[in-house]
Write a protein that holds these residues in place. Structure first.
Motif, PDB file in Angstrom:
ATOM      1  N   GLN A   1       5.085  -5.292   3.383  1.00  0.00           N
ATOM      2  CA  GLN A   1       3.807  -4.841   3.920  1.00  0.00           C
ATOM      3  C   GLN A   1       3.996  -3.887   5.097  1.00  0.00           C
TER       4      GLN A   1
ATOM      5  N   MET B   1      -1.862  -8.130   3.760  1.00  0.00           N
ATOM      6  CA  MET B   1      -2.377  -7.014   2.969  1.00  0.00           C
ATOM      7  C   MET B   1      -3.553  -6.340   3.676  1.00  0.00           C
TER       8      MET B   1
ATOM      9  N   GLN C   1      -0.279   9.919   6.023  1.00  0.00           N
ATOM     10  CA  GLN C   1      -1.590  10.290   6.527  1.00  0.00           C
ATOM     11  C   GLN C   1      -1.513  11.217   7.735  1.00  0.00           C
TER      12      GLN C   1
ATOM     13  N   ALA D   1       2.616  -0.088   5.186  1.00  0.00           N
ATOM     14  CA  ALA D   1       1.752   0.403   6.272  1.00  0.00           C
ATOM     15  C   ALA D   1       2.374   1.617   6.953  1.00  0.00           C
TER      16      ALA D   1
ATOM     17  N   LEU E   1       2.148   4.622   4.699  1.00  0.00           N
ATOM     18  CA  LEU E   1       0.775   5.121   4.705  1.00  0.00           C
ATOM     19  C   LEU E   1       0.534   5.964   5.955  1.00  0.00           C
TER      20      LEU E   1
ATOM     21  N   LEU F   1      -3.737  -2.259   5.142  1.00  0.00           N
ATOM     22  CA  LEU F   1      -4.763  -1.256   4.872  1.00  0.00           C
ATOM     23  C   LEU F   1      -5.472  -0.773   6.142  1.00  0.00           C
ATOM     24  N   VAL F   2      -5.573  -1.650   7.151  1.00  0.00           N
ATOM     25  CA  VAL F   2      -6.370  -1.338   8.345  1.00  0.00           C
ATOM     26  C   VAL F   2      -5.528  -0.858   9.519  1.00  0.00           C
TER      27      VAL F   2
ATOM     28  N   PHE G   1      -2.576   0.791  -7.423  1.00  0.00           N
ATOM     29  CA  PHE G   1      -2.966   1.210  -6.075  1.00  0.00           C
ATOM     30  C   PHE G   1      -2.307   2.510  -5.625  1.00  0.00           C
TER      31      PHE G   1
END
Length: 361
Positions: free
Chosen positions: A205, A171, A216, A209, A212, A175-176, A35
């Motif tokens: 997790q 999980m 981003q 997150a 990420l 991602l969301v 991933f």
């Protein structure tokens, strides 16, 4: 010890260690190589449980012969891991950012415990399973489930199912939720980080997150806020675990009618006392540059690191043993309702966190 008994113990230990080691490697490999995360957000505990489940289905007689050894891992080894877990939690580490997050954390934990338990009862799920999903969602995922399970006499099936729910929806949140956080708090990375720290389940997790989000949107403050908020949530284990002990003590007849004639558990189990003592030890040790007036800061941090690693391995081995004790056919007894409860719990915490932060903003 008879040769046959020794052989069964060796087999049991080998099964647990194989699941734990392979689970750790597989989780790291999937998270980083497959991933592409810098640090894998996939729980090694969950993979170890899945491997244990697989072995239990393929070689049930071998697992049954090792039952006594597996119980040792899910009692004594688990208790040791919970005690050492206290070394991860320090009040000193919770800064002013933690005070900002405190009302949201309190609200999310309270809602998860009360509402999820009520919904679980309305769905006619076992009280233990509802409580495990509630603490896993509200506090710190798999770790909270592992710490609470022995207090409420949860079955291996319930522990496995609760862990699966928390991992699955955690999980999904990983991602969301970073994109939801940016949509809601694009100009406030501190609030975005607090949202991630309260709405995502497991520590790994939350870190995934937040990383990420940072990558981003170039917002390092969000990563710091998420980390501090998650630490604050973890600290509440010191309150919720004794509460679970009291709840189990008062409801023991309702929780397991078949065990009503067995010895009533102590009001606060010894490993809970040890956990709180370790929290206090860590907090006092962090107060001064020279911990306890005897150690250097380097020695203190090294000791903490080794105790934390030992704690992680104890919990990992215990959860692998839980997987080995679970038959997949038993999941038919619970059906899909616990999965629905896990989804409700995850959505509830996310909505409450976003709503509370919108008010604070």
């Amino acid at each position: 010890m008879e040769a046959g008994s020794l052989q069964r113990h060796i087999v049991g230990v080998s099964l647990v260690l194989a699941c734990a080691l392979l689970g750790t490697w597989a989780a790291a490999f999937l998270g980083t190589s497959v991933f592409g995360f810098a640090k894998s957000p996939i729980s090694g505990v969950m993979v170890a449980i899945l491997l244990g489940l697989l072995v239990a289905q393929v070689a049930p007689r071998l697992v049954a012969a090792s039952a006594k050894t597996l119980r040792f891992f899910t009692t004594t080894v688990l208790g040791a891991g919970i005690v050492l877990l206290g070394t991860r939690l320090s009040l000193v580490a919770v800064s002013a950012l933690g005070l900002q997050a405190l009302p949201v954390v309190l609200l999310c934990i309270t809602a998860a415990l009360l509402i999820v338990l009520l919904v679980g009862r309305a769905m006619k799920l076992p009280t233990q399973l509802g409580l495990l999903i509630a603490v896993g969602t509200g506090i710190c995922g798999v770790t909270a489930i592992a710490a609470t399970a022995p207090l409420i006499r949860a079955r291996a099936l319930e522990v496995s199912y609760a862990t699966a729910c928390i991992t699955l929806f955690g999980m999904l949140a990983l991602l969301v939720h970073p994109f939801i956080a940016h949509a809601l708090f694009a100009d406030r990375p501190d609030l975005a980080g607090i949202f991630l720290g309260t709405a995502v389940h497991d520590t790994a997790q939350v870190a995934g997150a937040a990383m990420l989000y940072q990558q981003q949107y170039s917002a390092p403050l969000a990563l710091e806020a998420a980390t501090v908020t998650k630490l604050l949530r973890n600290l509440f284990m010191a309150v919720v675990i004794p509460f679970a002990a009291v709840l189990a003590n008062r409801m023991v007849a309702d929780l397991r009618p078949a065990d009503a004639q067995t010895k009533r558990p102590p009001l606060v189990p010894l490993f809970v006392v040890g956990f709180i003592a370790m929290c206090a030890l860590r907090t006092v040790g962090d107060l001064n540059e020279q911990p306890f007036g005897l150690l250097t800061a380097e020695i203190w941090q090294t000791a903490l690191l080794w105790m934390q690693r030992l704690s992680e391995w104890c919990l990992l081995a215990a959860m692998a043993a839980v997987g080995l004790q679970t038959q997949l056919s038993s999941f038919r007894e619970l059906g899909l309702r616990p999965l629905l409860l896990g989804l409700i719990a995850a959505a509830l915490v996310g909505v409450i966190s976003a709503g509370a932060l919108s008010v604070l903003a």
